[in-house]
Design an enzyme around this catalytic site. Structure first.
Site, PDB file in Angstrom:
ATOM      1  N   SER A   1       0.690  -1.238   0.171  1.00  0.00           N
ATOM      2  CA  SER A   1       0.033   0.022  -0.018  1.00  0.00           C
ATOM      3  C   SER A   1       0.813   1.367  -0.053  1.00  0.00           C
ATOM      4  O   SER A   1       1.520   1.304  -0.983  1.00  0.00           O
ATOM      5  CB  SER A   1      -0.934  -0.267   1.171  1.00  0.00           C
ATOM      6  OG  SER A   1      -1.861   0.834   0.918  1.00  0.00           O
TER       7      SER A   1
ATOM      8  N   ASP B   1     -10.147  -5.355  -3.407  1.00  0.00           N
ATOM      9  CA  ASP B   1      -9.440  -4.396  -2.449  1.00  0.00           C
ATOM     10  C   ASP B   1     -10.512  -3.094  -2.356  1.00  0.00           C
ATOM     11  O   ASP B   1     -10.879  -2.559  -3.190  1.00  0.00           O
ATOM     12  CB  ASP B   1      -8.213  -4.035  -2.968  1.00  0.00           C
ATOM     13  CG  ASP B   1      -7.269  -3.196  -1.976  1.00  0.00           C
ATOM     14  OD1 ASP B   1      -7.864  -2.255  -1.556  1.00  0.00           O
ATOM     15  OD2 ASP B   1      -6.018  -3.415  -2.170  1.00  0.00           O
TER      16      ASP B   1
ATOM     17  N   HIS C   1      -7.697  -5.848   0.775  1.00  0.00           N
ATOM     18  CA  HIS C   1      -6.258  -4.906   1.178  1.00  0.00           C
ATOM     19  C   HIS C   1      -5.499  -5.423   2.136  1.00  0.00           C
ATOM     20  O   HIS C   1      -4.503  -5.067   2.348  1.00  0.00           O
ATOM     21  CB  HIS C   1      -6.598  -3.395   1.124  1.00  0.00           C
ATOM     22  CG  HIS C   1      -5.466  -2.350   1.115  1.00  0.00           C
ATOM     23  ND1 HIS C   1      -5.028  -2.300  -0.135  1.00  0.00           N
ATOM     24  CD2 HIS C   1      -4.912  -1.752   1.979  1.00  0.00           C
ATOM     25  CE1 HIS C   1      -4.057  -1.460  -0.047  1.00  0.00           C
ATOM     26  NE2 HIS C   1      -4.006  -0.999   1.418  1.00  0.00           N
TER      27      HIS C   1
HETATM   28  N1  LIG Z   1      -8.084   3.126   8.971  1.00  0.00           N
HETATM   29  C1  LIG Z   1      -7.816   1.967   9.491  1.00  0.00           C
HETATM   30  C2  LIG Z   1      -7.222   1.204   7.998  1.00  0.00           C
HETATM   31  C3  LIG Z   1      -5.732   1.503   8.031  1.00  0.00           C
HETATM   32  C4  LIG Z   1      -5.259   0.402   6.992  1.00  0.00           C
HETATM   33  O1  LIG Z   1      -5.941  -0.102   6.319  1.00  0.00           O
HETATM   34  N2  LIG Z   1      -3.897   0.573   6.870  1.00  0.00           N
HETATM   35  C5  LIG Z   1      -3.529  -0.652   6.059  1.00  0.00           C
HETATM   36  C6  LIG Z   1      -2.577   0.123   5.115  1.00  0.00           C
HETATM   37  S1  LIG Z   1      -3.541   1.271   4.061  1.00  0.00           S
HETATM   38  C7  LIG Z   1      -2.131   1.814   3.121  1.00  0.00           C
HETATM   39  O2  LIG Z   1      -1.248   2.134   3.165  1.00  0.00           O
HETATM   40  C8  LIG Z   1      -2.655  -1.625   6.629  1.00  0.00           C
HETATM   41  O3  LIG Z   1      -1.709  -2.192   6.287  1.00  0.00           O
HETATM   42  N3  LIG Z   1      -3.095  -1.721   7.997  1.00  0.00           N
HETATM   43  C9  LIG Z   1      -2.413  -2.759   9.062  1.00  0.00           C
HETATM   44  C10 LIG Z   1      -3.025  -3.776   9.240  1.00  0.00           C
HETATM   45  O4  LIG Z   1      -2.804  -4.738   9.920  1.00  0.00           O
HETATM   46  O5  LIG Z   1      -4.138  -4.235   8.420  1.00  0.00           O
HETATM   47  C11 LIG Z   1      -7.162   1.574  10.572  1.00  0.00           C
HETATM   48  O6  LIG Z   1      -6.677   2.785  11.172  1.00  0.00           O
HETATM   49  O7  LIG Z   1      -6.972   0.625  11.003  1.00  0.00           O
END
Ligand SMILES: N[C@@H](CCC(=O)N[C@@H](CSC=O)C(=O)NCC(=O)O)C(=O)O
Length: 288
Positions: free
Chosen positions: A155, A232, A265
């Protein structure tokens, strides 16, 4: 610039798949703050042998722990003899007003670039940290082969892997990304942070946008591997991988963009294809 010598402090160490997971803290001269990163050393490195290394950049809201814990990639890294280095995703405690307010700007959202705009520019310098300081200190301290170095990410981290790999193709000999933000200059996440960190002039954004870098003549000699989930939740609004595919075709950049029906995602997606990414790097870094 602070003149304090770089001293790595080992905060945690765990045996893992015959190798070691370690978490370090150090004073970063580039960020002007303490910074943390994680490492996986495969068994050969634990016996003192220099091994190839892949830097793994995580996404928004993540830390130096996220990729190492959630990607489930360490068994394959041990098998292939690859080390992994996982930096944090932003400076921490920079003291910028409201830097913790939004999850997509400020803390946890460094975008792997050097901010030029106040108040961000004093500490938000993850670009130089990834391009220079981190490899220098980690490769001096650990048995890592600086001639065989790759970069991958998820991401926002996929964006980081693409831009750093394209900006310095002899430094980063292989690139891969999971669900990367390929064209931040045209999507909401990118426009928001680029305006804050780099200012309103979009011409200044091109150096940190993978599609723009390819348009502007940057290229990598090896195939870039990109995996993208078709389910995603950020695909249409923020990721838009078709821009990368289109420009890669136009400029002759070798790209293996794989679309996966049903995948979202999350790290459930990342862990499904992480071993493929490590094999891609092993091949390009001529492991074995
Ligand atoms: N707002 C939400 C979602 C944050 C989120 O989806 N982060 C992703 C990366 S998005 C793009 O860079 C991520 O990798 N999250 C970590 C995970 O463990 O899934 C929130 O604050 O959770």
């Amino acid at each position: 610039m602070d003149t304090q010598p770089t001293s790595l402090q080992l905060r945690e160490e765990h045996e893992c798949h015959g190798g070691k997971v370690q978490f370090y803290e150090h004073f970063s001269h580039t960020l002007g703050l303490a910074a943390r990163f994680g490492v996986f050393l495969p068994p050969a490195a634990c016996q003192g042998q220099k091994v190839p290394v892949v830097y793994a950049l995580a996404g928004l809201t993540c830390t130096e722990e996220t990729f190492l814990i959630k990607s489930t990639a360490l068994a394959e890294a041990a098998h292939l003899g690859l080390a992994l280095v996982a930096p944090d995703t932003s400076p921490r405690g920079a003291g910028v007003p409201e830097e913790d307010k939004d999850w997509d700007l400020g803390t946890g959202a460094g975008f792997y670039l050097d901010a030029t705009q106040a108040p961000w520019c004093k500490h938000y310098r993850m670009g130089s940290y990834i391009a220079q300081e981190l490899p220098e200190i980690v490769e001096q301290a650990l048995p890592l082969d600086s001639a065989r170095r790759g970069i991958m990410g998820h991401s926002m981290g996929g964006h980081g892997a693409l831009i750093h790999g394209l900006r310095a193709p002899t430094f980063w000999k292989s690139i891969s990304a999971f669900a990367p933000i390929v064209h931040p200059a045209v999507v909401p996440w990118g426009k928001k942070v680029f305006t804050a960190y780099l200012g309103p002039d979009a011409a200044m954004w091109r150096a940190y946008d993978a599609v723009c870098l390819l348009e502007d003549g940057h290229k990598h000699p090896n195939t870039i591997l990109v995996d993208q989930g078709a389910a995603d939740q950020f695909l249409q609004r923020e990721l838009q991988p078709w821009h990368l595919q289109q420009v890669a075709e136009q400029v002759g950049q070798k790209l293996n963009l794989r679309q996966h029906a049903g995948y979202d995602h999350s790290y459930w997606f990342v862990q499904s294809f992480a071993a493929d990414h490590l094999r891609h790097h092993a091949e390009n870094l001529k492991v074995g």
